[in-house]
Design an enzyme around this catalytic site. Structure first.
Site, PDB file in Angstrom:
ATOM      1  N   LYS A  14      82.113  -6.164   0.315  1.00 15.22           N
ATOM      2  CA  LYS A  14      81.441  -5.044  -0.362  1.00 15.22           C
ATOM      3  C   LYS A  14      82.072  -4.803  -1.728  1.00 15.22           C
ATOM      4  O   LYS A  14      83.297  -4.678  -1.842  1.00 15.22           O
ATOM      5  CB  LYS A  14      81.639  -3.774   0.454  1.00 15.22           C
TER       6      LYS A  14
HETATM    7  C1  E4P Z   1      77.336   2.008   4.284  1.00 13.80           C
HETATM    8  O1  E4P Z   1      77.745   0.881   4.129  1.00 13.80           O
HETATM    9  C2  E4P Z   1      78.189   3.204   4.196  1.00 13.80           C
HETATM   10  O2  E4P Z   1      79.390   2.950   4.870  1.00 13.80           O
HETATM   11  C3  E4P Z   1      77.592   4.421   4.855  1.00 13.80           C
HETATM   12  O3  E4P Z   1      76.277   4.227   5.314  1.00 13.80           O
HETATM   13  C4  E4P Z   1      77.862   5.712   4.166  1.00 13.80           C
HETATM   14  O4  E4P Z   1      77.277   6.738   4.916  1.00 13.80           O
HETATM   15  P1  E4P Z   1      77.682   8.280   4.788  1.00 13.80           P
HETATM   16  O5  E4P Z   1      76.928   8.854   3.636  1.00 13.80           O
HETATM   17  O6  E4P Z   1      77.242   8.878   6.089  1.00 13.80           O
HETATM   18  O7  E4P Z   1      79.171   8.330   4.596  1.00 13.80           O
END
Ligand code: E4P
Length: 222
Positions: free
Chosen positions: A83
């Site tokens: 990522k």
């Molecule tokens: C995705 O890769 C993220 O880790 C995640 O969906 C973030 O979600 P949140 O807004 O609930 O923290």
């Protein structure tokens, strides 16, 4: 649409994996930080448990160091996806990693314009954060629909991963919008299977079955 868990908790991952519907996992620094183990241990356990894609997030702010970190993360397993954030440094490091054959997930995406950039560097996955767009009093699902439409019109191969999902209808609407993947927390995943009519129906079938067995038992005894 593939279903991913958005967690770094190995017990949650093991439980949902037993259902046979888990295609991958997304993690982020916040989720990894909750586990009380070294990040390396957390990632190692998840990569070993899940056959599908596991996203591991870079944290270095500058492009060269981020790319180096990405190489280390990618080397942790064949199912590792690196990522990188939607920033100039993230794009720079990301495109370098793509050139080296590493699969990347461009994260912290909030607009179709950003999603176009992710596709242009050849990202394997783009992650629009729907719930966080909603939190900012905008329409996350609308952004997702636009991203899916742009990708379709342009013929981009990058997979659209609907992220930051907060409830089951987010998953249904993401599927209707044409998302390739939906990632969600354990609490949302477990809600997908539930319906009050399923519970009521099962209860009735079980009590009718018990009744029948009792009746047959008393007939056999007569
Ligand atoms: C995705 O890769 C993220 O880790 C995640 O969906 C973030 O979600 P949140 O807004 O609930 O923290």
């Amino acid at each position: 649409m593939r279903l991913f868990l958005d967690t770094a908790n190995i017990e949650e991952i093991r439980e949902i994996n037993r259902w046979g519907v888990l295609s991958g996992v997304t993690t982020n620094p916040t989720l990894v930080g909750k586990e009380g183990l070294t990040p390396e241990q957390v990632w190692k356990d998840i990569l070993a448990e899940v056959d599908g894609d596991v996203s591991l997030e870079t944290t270095e702010p500058q492009a060269p160091a981020m790319a180096e970190e990405g190489r280390r993360l990618a080397a942790m397993g064949d199912n590792a996806v690196v990522k990188v954030p939607m920033t100039p440094a993230g794009l720079q490091a990301g495109s370098k990693l793509v050139d080296e054959g590493i699969r990347i997930n461009v994260t912290l995406v909030f607009s179709p314009a950003q999603a176009i950039l992710a596709a242009e560097i050849g990202a394997y996955i783009v992650s629009p954060f729907l719930g966080r767009i909603d939190d900012a009093a905008a329409d996350g699902m609308h952004a997702l629909r636009q991203i899916c439409q742009v990708y379709d019109v342009q013929g981009y191969d990058t997979q659209v991963l609907a992220a930051s999902l907060r409830h089951p209808m987010h998953i249904v609407d993401a599927a209707l919008a044409g998302a390739d993947i939906a990632t969600m927390p354990y609490e949302v995943f477990t809600k997908l299977v539930k319906h009050p009519l399923t519970e009521q129906g099962l209860e009735k079938f079980q009590s009718d079955w018990t009744e029948l067995r009792k009746k047959l038992g008393s007939t056999e005894g007569a």
